[in-house]
Design a protein around this motif. Structure first.
Motif, PDB file in Angstrom:
ATOM      1  N   SER A 178       0.832  -1.199   0.000  1.00 50.02           N
ATOM      2  CA  SER A 178       0.000   0.000   0.000  1.00 50.02           C
ATOM      3  C   SER A 178       0.865   1.246   0.000  1.00 50.02           C
ATOM      4  N   GLY A 179       2.011   1.218   0.652  1.00 54.13           N
ATOM      5  CA  GLY A 179       2.927   2.356   0.641  1.00 54.13           C
ATOM      6  C   GLY A 179       3.556   2.558  -0.720  1.00 54.13           C
ATOM      7  N   ALA A 180       3.700   1.487  -1.490  1.00 52.53           N
ATOM      8  CA  ALA A 180       4.296   1.563  -2.823  1.00 52.53           C
ATOM      9  C   ALA A 180       3.377   2.266  -3.811  1.00 52.53           C
ATOM     10  N   LYS A 181       2.126   2.478  -3.456  1.00 52.87           N
ATOM     11  CA  LYS A 181       1.175   3.143  -4.343  1.00 52.87           C
ATOM     12  C   LYS A 181       1.302   4.657  -4.301  1.00 52.87           C
ATOM     13  N   PHE A 182       2.177   5.169  -3.451  1.00 51.68           N
ATOM     14  CA  PHE A 182       2.320   6.606  -3.271  1.00 51.68           C
ATOM     15  C   PHE A 182       3.732   7.062  -3.607  1.00 51.68           C
ATOM     16  N   CYS A 183       3.815   8.200  -4.243  1.00 54.11           N
ATOM     17  CA  CYS A 183       5.094   8.795  -4.611  1.00 54.11           C
ATOM     18  C   CYS A 183       5.890   9.107  -3.350  1.00 54.11           C
ATOM     19  N   PRO A 184       7.156   8.686  -3.288  1.00 52.79           N
ATOM     20  CA  PRO A 184       7.956   8.959  -2.092  1.00 52.79           C
ATOM     21  C   PRO A 184       8.337  10.434  -1.955  1.00 52.79           C
ATOM     22  N   LEU A 185       8.133  11.221  -3.012  1.00 51.29           N
ATOM     23  CA  LEU A 185       8.485  12.643  -2.953  1.00 51.29           C
ATOM     24  C   LEU A 185       7.333  13.516  -2.472  1.00 51.29           C
TER      25      LEU A 185
ATOM     26  N   HIS B 112      -0.015   6.052  -9.432  1.00 54.45           N
ATOM     27  CA  HIS B 112      -0.757   5.433 -10.541  1.00 54.45           C
ATOM     28  C   HIS B 112       0.062   4.360 -11.254  1.00 54.45           C
ATOM     29  N   CYS B 113       0.697   3.507 -10.492  1.00 55.56           N
ATOM     30  CA  CYS B 113       1.524   2.432 -11.032  1.00 55.56           C
ATOM     31  C   CYS B 113       0.639   1.305 -11.573  1.00 55.56           C
TER      32      CYS B 113
ATOM     33  N   CYS C 123       7.461   3.985  -6.777  1.00 58.48           N
ATOM     34  CA  CYS C 123       7.713   4.818  -7.947  1.00 58.48           C
ATOM     35  C   CYS C 123       7.324   6.258  -7.662  1.00 58.48           C
ATOM     36  N   ILE C 124       8.006   7.191  -8.330  1.00 65.00           N
ATOM     37  CA  ILE C 124       7.569   8.577  -8.223  1.00 65.00           C
ATOM     38  C   ILE C 124       6.360   8.771  -9.125  1.00 65.00           C
ATOM     39  N   CYS C 125       5.613   9.837  -8.902  1.00 65.41           N
ATOM     40  CA  CYS C 125       4.432  10.115  -9.715  1.00 65.41           C
ATOM     41  C   CYS C 125       4.814  10.927 -10.950  1.00 65.41           C
ATOM     42  N   GLU C 126       3.877  11.046 -11.873  1.00 61.62           N
ATOM     43  CA  GLU C 126       4.138  11.758 -13.121  1.00 61.62           C
ATOM     44  C   GLU C 126       4.417  13.244 -12.872  1.00 61.62           C
ATOM     45  N   ALA C 127       3.708  13.856 -11.930  1.00 60.97           N
ATOM     46  CA  ALA C 127       3.929  15.282 -11.635  1.00 60.97           C
ATOM     47  C   ALA C 127       5.342  15.513 -11.095  1.00 60.97           C
ATOM     48  N   CYS C 128       5.814  14.643 -10.231  1.00 61.78           N
ATOM     49  CA  CYS C 128       7.170  14.792  -9.693  1.00 61.78           C
ATOM     50  C   CYS C 128       8.206  14.520 -10.779  1.00 61.78           C
TER      51      CYS C 128
END
Length: 81
Positions: free
Chosen positions: A16-23, A29-30, A60-65
């Protein structure tokens, strides 16, 4: 095990933590985490600046980051190495 104690976390909690951008902590949205192939993920056709993909980030980081990091790298605003 990472410095954050990731190996000690239950698998479901880590996933569940992997679903969020670490930044920015927004959804990344993986597609792989959603059960689809990497070829279906938004990141599959992207170019990542150096160090935008930390090997031990756990997510993973998100597209915005990614866009922000690409702009910073292109402008020389922030060193990524």
């Amino acid at each position: 095990m990472t410095d954050t104690g990731e190996a000690a976390m239950p698998l479901k909690e880590r996933d569940s933590g992997a679903k969020f951008c670490p930044l920015c902590r927004q959804a990344n949205h993986c597609a792989v985490l959603a059960g689809r192939g990497i070829e279906d993920c938004w990141c599959a056709q992207q170019t990542f600046p150096p160090l935008a993909k930390p090997a031990d980030a756990g997510a993973c980081i998100c597209e915005a980051c990614l866009r922000r990091l690409q702009q910073e790298a292109a402008s020389g605003y922030k060193r990524l190495d």
